[in-house]
Write a protein that holds these residues in place. Structure first.
Motif, PDB file in Angstrom:
ATOM      1  N   SER A   1       3.622 -28.299  36.603  1.00 40.31           N
ATOM      2  CA  SER A   1       2.610 -27.265  36.813  1.00 40.31           C
ATOM      3  C   SER A   1       3.114 -26.213  37.789  1.00 40.31           C
ATOM      4  O   SER A   1       2.628 -25.087  37.810  1.00 40.31           O
ATOM      5  CB  SER A   1       1.315 -27.889  37.342  1.00 40.31           C
ATOM      6  N   VAL A   2       4.074 -26.604  38.642  1.00 38.86           N
ATOM      7  CA  VAL A   2       4.704 -25.665  39.572  1.00 38.86           C
ATOM      8  C   VAL A   2       6.216 -25.767  39.330  1.00 38.86           C
ATOM      9  O   VAL A   2       6.903 -26.622  39.894  1.00 38.86           O
ATOM     10  CB  VAL A   2       4.379 -25.983  41.041  1.00 38.86           C
TER      11      VAL A   2
ATOM     12  N   GLU B   1       1.712 -19.788  29.941  1.00 41.48           N
ATOM     13  CA  GLU B   1       1.811 -20.687  31.092  1.00 41.48           C
ATOM     14  C   GLU B   1       1.658 -22.146  30.663  1.00 41.48           C
ATOM     15  O   GLU B   1       2.395 -23.030  31.117  1.00 41.48           O
ATOM     16  CB  GLU B   1       0.736 -20.328  32.125  1.00 41.48           C
TER      17      GLU B   1
ATOM     18  N   ASP C   1       4.807 -19.800  40.709  1.00 41.38           N
ATOM     19  CA  ASP C   1       3.671 -20.610  40.266  1.00 41.38           C
ATOM     20  C   ASP C   1       2.772 -20.990  41.441  1.00 41.38           C
ATOM     21  O   ASP C   1       1.552 -20.956  41.335  1.00 41.38           O
ATOM     22  CB  ASP C   1       4.179 -21.873  39.572  1.00 41.38           C
ATOM     23  N   ASN C   2       3.379 -21.387  42.547  1.00 44.27           N
ATOM     24  CA  ASN C   2       2.634 -21.726  43.781  1.00 44.27           C
ATOM     25  C   ASN C   2       3.684 -21.835  44.882  1.00 44.27           C
ATOM     26  O   ASN C   2       4.326 -22.876  45.029  1.00 44.27           O
ATOM     27  CB  ASN C   2       1.866 -23.029  43.628  1.00 44.27           C
TER      28      ASN C   2
END
Length: 496
Positions: A36-37, A26, A42-43
């Motif tokens: 990060s996404v 990751e 991921d979110n």
């Protein structure tokens, strides 16, 4: 208890290594994508919000292109209208010069024609990407924003720019709803005869030589008669002749006095002034209460309560000929009156002159038509549903080669200059609005991008440190798994 079938320590070490490898994968993904996404897994909620905002950014980037195109179109129109204003000012200078009788009006007319042709060329060329804002009356809408409501509904907003028709087109008179009640002619004919009032001396014989402090005021000029002024003619009839002659001796333009054909002691004062009322006042034995001789011109009064819509046409008929003007968007009865004046003046009628003014009592705009020739019919009407006349209507018919034409051109060119100034101001205002919106959209796009970055971008300092830690954890987890796998080897020593 030791078992060669189940190595619990190895199992724990293996799970630890798997977890470290997953986190390492990751982290490496964050480093490679910078996010990060990066995907919905991921979110999901953050990813969904960011994708909606990204679509808005893409939309606003398209809006920036639309605003740039619109600003260029308006800039071309603004520059053209300002140039036309300058050329019209030059034409005005020529017209003013033509007011003198000892100038070569033919040469002046040639100069005016050249300037008029130049204005026509500018109007025709003032286009950007095929859009000309100096022809026609239809508004254009420039996409300026996308507005997203709380429920997710998106609506488009636009900046409306009004076209400013600066062509010389006469327009097309319509056949729609009658507008006749909005234009009322003062008479069925316009004649060259003046208007009159009658002033009188005493109706019975009197010794006029004994009278004193008699006066009469005509158009601001006062005549005073004292004791003895009528000594040689002591009756009122003879005195009327003296007063009549004194009025005529003033040499007032358009003012004449005559003895009344019925009563010799009465004086008829007649005015042929086209666009000016004349005030008469008498004192003493001159029994003329303050009164007014009306202007000779007839009028068309335009309603001050009726609205004017795009395509509303009005027509004035003088004799056997009619003169038309078709209003454009946003025009008023003042524009209609001035447009009809231009139409009549452009015909070059020898004996007809015009004027436009606002009635101080009724508040109505009036077109005044004066006739110095023989009496002709006079009427006015109107119809909706036409095609508007151009803002420079009548420009190509300016003729300063005659006294009447030069006089009419002076007032008409003022109307055209004011129209071009208004057009330039309108374009300038629209251009400023577009520039402001362009700057706002640019700043808004940057803010949206920053907001998206705050939600989905990876913190590279933190991610870098995390990568180093996970690499160490991976090495340790590998060593731990190696040690755990070697533990069953010790059981072999029990069988030695």
């Amino acid at each position: 208890m030791s078992s060669i079938l189940t190595n619990s320590s190895a199992m724990v070490a293996l799970q630890t290594l798997k977890s470290v490898n997953k986190n390492l994968e990751e982290t490496q993904g964050m480093i490679s994508t910078g996010k990060s996404v990066a995907t919905a897994k991921d979110n999901s909620s953050v990813w969904a919000i960011s994708k909606v905002m990204e679509s808005d950014v893409k939309g606003f980037e398209g809006i920036s292109d639309s605003l740039a195109l619109g600003e260029s179109s308006v800039a071309v129109a603004a520059n053209a209208s300002e140039t036309i204003t300058d050329l019209l000012t030059d034409i005005k200078g020529k017209i003013v010069a033509a007011q003198e009788e000892n100038v070569d009006r033919d040469k002046i007319q040639t100069d005016i024609n050249k300037l008029t042709d130049q204005i026509g060329s500018i109007v025709g060329a003032a286009q950007f990407n095929g859009m000309n804002l100096l022809k026609g009356t239809d508004d254009i809408n420039i996409l300026s924003s996308l507005d997203r409501s709380s429920d997710g509904t998106v609506t488009a907003s636009s900046i409306t720019v009004s076209r400013q028709d600066m062509s010389t087109s006469a327009g097309t008179y319509g056949t729609g709803t009658s507008l006749a009640p909005n234009a009322t002619a003062s008479a069925a004919a316009v004649a060259n005869t003046g208007n009159s009032v009658t002033v009188a001396l005493p109706t019975t014989d009197a010794d006029m030589s004994d009278n004193a402090n008699m006066s009469i005021t005509v158009a601001g000029a006062q005549l005073t008669f004292a004791t003895g002024d009528f000594a040689t003619s002591d009756d009122q009839d003879a005195a009327a002749i003296i007063i009549k002659d004194a009025i005529n001796a003033l040499g007032l333009d358009g003012i004449t006095a005559t003895i009344n054909g019925t009563n010799a002691y009465e004086i008829d004062i007649t005015s042929t002034r086209a666009f000016e009322d004349v005030t008469i006042a008498g004192t003493g034995d001159i029994t003329a209460a303050t009164t007014t001789i009306g202007e000779r011109a007839e009028t068309v009064a335009f309603s001050n309560t009726a609205s004017v819509n795009d395509g509303d046409g009005y027509k004035v008929t003088i004799g056997s000929d009619s003169y038309e003007y078709v209003a454009g968007k946003g025009e008023t009865m003042e524009d209609v009156a001035k447009g009809l004046k231009t139409a009549i003046d452009s015909a070059g009628l020898t004996d007809i002159s015009t004027q436009v003014s606002k009635n101080s009592t009724s508040g109505e705009w009036e077109l005044k038509v004066d006739n110095a020739g023989s009496s002709v019919g006079f009427s006015a009407t109107g119809n909706a549903g036409g095609e508007a006349s151009g803002g420079m209507f009548g420009l190509d018919n300016i003729d300063v080669t005659t006294d009447g034409g030069a006089s009419a051109a002076l007032s008409n060119i003022e109307t055209m200059i004011n129209g071009s100034i208004d057009a330039a101001a309108e374009f300038g205002s629209a251009r400023s609005q577009i520039e402001t919106q362009t700057e706002f959209v640019s700043q808004l796009t940057d803010s949206l991008k920053q907001g998206i970055g705050g939600m989905v971008d990876a913190d590279m300092e933190e991610t870098s440190a995390r990568l180093q830690a996970l690499q160490v954890q991976q090495q340790l987890a590998t060593q731990s798994l190696t040690i755990a796998n070697q533990a069953p080897q010790s059981i072999l020593s029990l069988f030695g």
